[in-house]
Design a protein around this motif. Structure first.
Motif, PDB file in Angstrom:
ATOM      1  N   ASP A 202     -21.905  -1.125 -37.790  1.00 35.73           N
ATOM      2  CA  ASP A 202     -23.256  -0.790 -38.246  1.00 35.73           C
ATOM      3  C   ASP A 202     -23.381  -0.817 -39.765  1.00 35.73           C
ATOM      4  OD1 ASP A 202     -24.336  -0.473 -35.712  1.00 35.73           O
ATOM      5  OD2 ASP A 202     -23.729   1.624 -35.582  1.00 35.73           O
ATOM      6  N   GLN A 203     -22.313  -1.225 -40.464  1.00 36.39           N
ATOM      7  CA  GLN A 203     -22.396  -1.383 -41.910  1.00 36.39           C
ATOM      8  C   GLN A 203     -22.295  -2.852 -42.326  1.00 36.39           C
ATOM      9  OE1 GLN A 203     -20.759   1.459 -44.751  1.00 36.39           O
ATOM     10  NE2 GLN A 203     -19.940   2.659 -43.047  1.00 36.39           N
TER      11      GLN A 203
ATOM     12  N   GLN B 181     -31.499  -6.368 -38.413  1.00 40.28           N
ATOM     13  CA  GLN B 181     -30.294  -5.549 -38.304  1.00 40.28           C
ATOM     14  C   GLN B 181     -29.657  -5.319 -39.677  1.00 40.28           C
ATOM     15  OE1 GLN B 181     -29.491  -4.445 -35.096  1.00 40.28           O
ATOM     16  NE2 GLN B 181     -28.273  -2.983 -36.241  1.00 40.28           N
TER      17      GLN B 181
ATOM     18  N   ASP C 192     -29.968   6.745 -36.957  1.00 36.82           N
ATOM     19  CA  ASP C 192     -30.026   5.620 -36.025  1.00 36.82           C
ATOM     20  C   ASP C 192     -31.366   5.602 -35.292  1.00 36.82           C
ATOM     21  OD1 ASP C 192     -27.508   4.826 -36.759  1.00 36.82           O
ATOM     22  OD2 ASP C 192     -26.488   5.681 -35.019  1.00 36.82           O
TER      23      ASP C 192
ATOM     24  N   ASN D 125     -29.248  -1.732 -41.361  1.00 39.91           N
ATOM     25  CA  ASN D 125     -27.883  -1.305 -41.693  1.00 39.91           C
ATOM     26  C   ASN D 125     -27.756  -0.957 -43.174  1.00 39.91           C
ATOM     27  OD1 ASN D 125     -27.085  -1.685 -39.067  1.00 39.91           O
ATOM     28  ND2 ASN D 125     -25.877  -3.530 -39.448  1.00 39.91           N
TER      29      ASN D 125
ATOM     30  N   ILE E 202     -32.325   1.700 -35.075  1.00 39.74           N
ATOM     31  CA  ILE E 202     -31.057   1.017 -34.768  1.00 39.74           C
ATOM     32  C   ILE E 202     -30.706   1.205 -33.302  1.00 39.74           C
ATOM     33  CG2 ILE E 202     -28.575   1.029 -35.257  1.00 39.74           C
ATOM     34  CD1 ILE E 202     -29.327   1.725 -38.180  1.00 39.74           C
TER      35      ILE E 202
ATOM     36  N   ARG F  53     -29.247   2.468 -43.623  1.00 35.98           N
ATOM     37  CA  ARG F  53     -28.345   3.439 -42.962  1.00 35.98           C
ATOM     38  C   ARG F  53     -27.145   3.722 -43.854  1.00 35.98           C
ATOM     39  NH1 ARG F  53     -23.740   3.633 -39.470  1.00 35.98           N
ATOM     40  NH2 ARG F  53     -23.976   5.081 -37.719  1.00 35.98           N
ATOM     41  N   THR F  54     -26.580   2.649 -44.438  1.00 29.87           N
ATOM     42  CA  THR F  54     -25.416   2.801 -45.317  1.00 29.87           C
ATOM     43  C   THR F  54     -25.782   3.565 -46.584  1.00 29.87           C
ATOM     44  OG1 THR F  54     -24.496   0.726 -44.449  1.00 29.87           O
ATOM     45  CG2 THR F  54     -23.596   1.550 -46.532  1.00 29.87           C
TER      46      THR F  54
END
Length: 628
Positions: free
Chosen positions: A386-387, A590, A433, A594, A438, A597-598
């Motif tokens: 996910d990164q 995506q 998420d 990501n 995600i 998220r990161t």
């Protein structure tokens, strides 16, 4: 590996017959299976002719050893020319000569770096004296014959076409620390005689002890001084302590390393999966040190992302040479020309960031996963799929398993589940998420979580909160999605990220900070991006979400066209869009999700958020506790 090895007498015979360059080319092909470019062949022809003139001195012993193109184990580096023999007291001596056909060079403001002209124009590169010295340090730190038998290592550089009027580019006092360790000799008869005198100072007698053979056959293992420097980096640092699944992953990797002691055993590949803050890098660095300290293994820490490597480089600077540090903490794109099983172990952090091809133009090698597995007896991949944040990221459990199977390796899998970032809150990650679209989770809001998450309506208030928090420990930073062109890279007086309605103006991180931006003392006054913070952490992170991710009617909508033109993360999107639009949109979405998220998981204690889009701000406010 040595491409050519003989005595001085035979070398001069091969030069006189005008065969030396052909012999070197044939030997190189026989030993590596690769042909050299015409440019490299011409360089051999030119440099060997000049070294023939240097070695044609009656006082240099006829039986002195000559070695050409010695490949330094565990690197892609080759030493141009080596002379071996003994000094007046009978001590073994090895002279390293870095050969350059340059005609001129310019001084730079960077330590050990000059600028010279290559076929592609002016480029920055290592100073030849620095190069030769660092090659000697690699031998001193890793070749057991050298460091146990106290072999004398004497580096120098010979720039046989270098014009004297440009000498300041090489001999400027700025470079004196390296010139003292490794003198540089230039064009002309007097310079050649100075080089001859330098050689004769250290080589009085021939190579009576077969020194170069012993070095080539010597065990490659880290020296005690190197291991001690690494160990001191960990001592007293609580951030490197391992608990729970971290300890299990660590011990499992050590056990697999012991299995590879048997040369008949299969390769070992271990995948360690874990989300942000589960301690992947903690295990990786401990593993590097322990493999070298207890098992005497030759190992490297590998990551594509430069930022984590730069932080370790900074911590070790002063304890060992830069080249030795860079040899321990390496990029992922240098293994396409490494011999099979050259390493005992490779520890690959941020393995999700691996690419297929290597090189600036993505024209080298076949597949980085394949090459890393091929290069070591044990390869440990730390991964969080996910990164993946760029179009070219290929690291996945499936990709690694595929290449492990092809290599006949035994494959093992572990997972790090315990959360040590975001105040140990798995719930925060699950919430992220969910709100970023995600995956659906059971955490639609942040109620009950002990994590300082705030949404700001004014970017100035966000900046003030981050700056205030940073005063306590220099552990708070501002980052943003890559939606603004990096104009300040060329114009230091320009600002990159501007919100005129708020009077807000800031720059992306400074070029001079580079990958060390996250720990530079004043970098709280700049804005970092995914490339300067991935793999690292702070206490508090301030995040600006740009228009590449917005909320419409409660749904996450991504917009690749809102990314800056200077961002390369989505290179490949438009090409795929023409043939497979659905796949292109899916992959770009995506990557954008990501990325945020990161960014939003870099803070151990808190994340402060500002969104350029009003509806998006309101969405995050509704999903989070009120601002305190």
């Amino acid at each position: 590996m040595i491409v050519y090895q003989s005595s001085k007498k035979k070398f001069l015979g091969d030069v006189l017959s005008n065969e030396i360059h052909d012999i070197v080319r044939q030997e190189y092909l026989a030993r590596t299976g690769h042909r050299v470019s015409q440019q490299e062949f011409r360089a051999w022809e030119d440099s060997m002719h000049h070294m023939g003139g240097v070695m044609n001195d009656h006082d240099i012993p006829e039986d002195a050893g000559v070695s050409i193109e010695f490949h330094i184990p565990q690197t892609s580096k080759r030493i141009d020319f080596i002379i071996t023999g003994q000094d007046k007291d009978g001590n073994d001596q090895l002279l390293i000569i870095e050969l350059k056909g340059w005609q001129s060079a310019e001084k730079t403001a960077k330590d050990g770096i000059v600028r010279t002209r290559f076929s592609g124009g002016l480029q920055e590169t290592s100073h030849p004296s620095y190069q030769a010295w660092t090659y000697s340090e690699l031998l001193r730190q890793f070749n057991e014959t050298v460091y146990t038998e106290n072999v004398g290592l004497v580096p120098c550089a010979y720039l046989y076409r270098f014009q004297h009027e440009a000498a300041d580019g090489i001999r400027h006092p700025f470079y004196q620390p390296y010139l003292d360790k490794s003198p540089a000799f230039l064009q002309g008869r007097l310079e050649k005689e100075r080089l001859q005198a330098f050689i004769k100072k250290f080589v009085k007698y021939g190579d009576r002890s077969r020194l170069m053979y012993r070095i080539e056959q010597g065990r490659i293992r880290p020296s005690r001084s190197l291991v001690d420097s690494l160990s001191r980096m960990l001592e007293g640092n609580p951030e490197f302590l391992m608990i729970d699944e971290q300890k299990l992953a660590f011990e499992t990797a050590l056990e697999l390393a012991r299995k590879t002691d048997d040369p008949e055993s299969a390769k070992q590949v271990l995948i360690v999966a874990g989300g942000p803050g589960t301690g992947k890098s903690v295990v990786a660095v401990n593993l590097l040190v322990e493999l070298m300290r207890k098992q005497g293994k030759v190992a490297q820490y590998v990551t594509k992302n430069a930022a984590p490597r730069a932080v370790f480089h900074a911590r070790l600077t002063g304890r060992m040479t830069k080249t030795v540090i860079f040899n321990l903490f390496n990029g992922s794109g240098t293994f396409h020309n490494v011999l099979p099983n050259a390493f005992d172990a490779l520890i690959v952090d941020e393995a999700h960031r691996l690419n297929e091809k290597s090189g600036m133009y993505r024209n080298k090698g076949e597949n980085q996963v394949k090459e890393l597995i091929q290069a070591a007896r044990l390869t440990v991949f730390f991964i969080d799929e996910d990164q993946k944040v760029t179009w070219n990221d290929i690291g996945s459990r499936q990709e690694i398993a595929q290449w492990a199977h092809r290599a006949g390796a035994q494959l093992h899998y572990l997972e790090l589940a315990s959360q040590f970032r975001c105040n140990g809150s798995d719930g925060y990650l699950a919430w992220l998420d969910h709100v970023l679209g995600i995956r659906e989770t059971a955490n639609p809001d942040l109620s009950g979580l002990d994590y300082d998450f705030r949404v700001f309506s004014d970017p100035n208030a966000l900046r003030e909160a981050v700056v205030e928090t940073n005063r306590h420990s220099n552990r708070a930073r501002l980052v943003a999605g890559y939606c603004w062109n990096w104009v300040s890279k060329r114009d230091p007086n320009a600002c990159d990220i501007e919100f005129p309605q708020y009077g807000f103006r800031m720059r992306w991180n400074l070029v001079e900070d580079g990958s060390l931006w996250i720990q530079a003392p004043n970098s709280v006054n700049e804005i970092g991006c995914i490339h300067t913070c991935q793999g690292l952490e702070v206490d508090y992170i301030g995040v600006i979400i740009g228009n590449d991710l917005v909320i419409r009617n409660g749904a996450v909508v991504t917009n690749p066209s809102a990314r800056a033109k200077t961002d390369k993360s989505l290179n490949g999107y438009r090409t795929l869009l023409r043939t497979h639009p659905e796949a292109a949109h899916r992959k770009a979405a995506q990557i954008i999700k990501n990325t945020y998220r990161t960014l939003m998981t870099r803070g151990m204690k808190g994340c402060y958020l500002y969104c350029t889009d009003e509806e998006t701000r309101e969405y995050f406010k509704q999903k989070s506790p009120p601002v305190r």
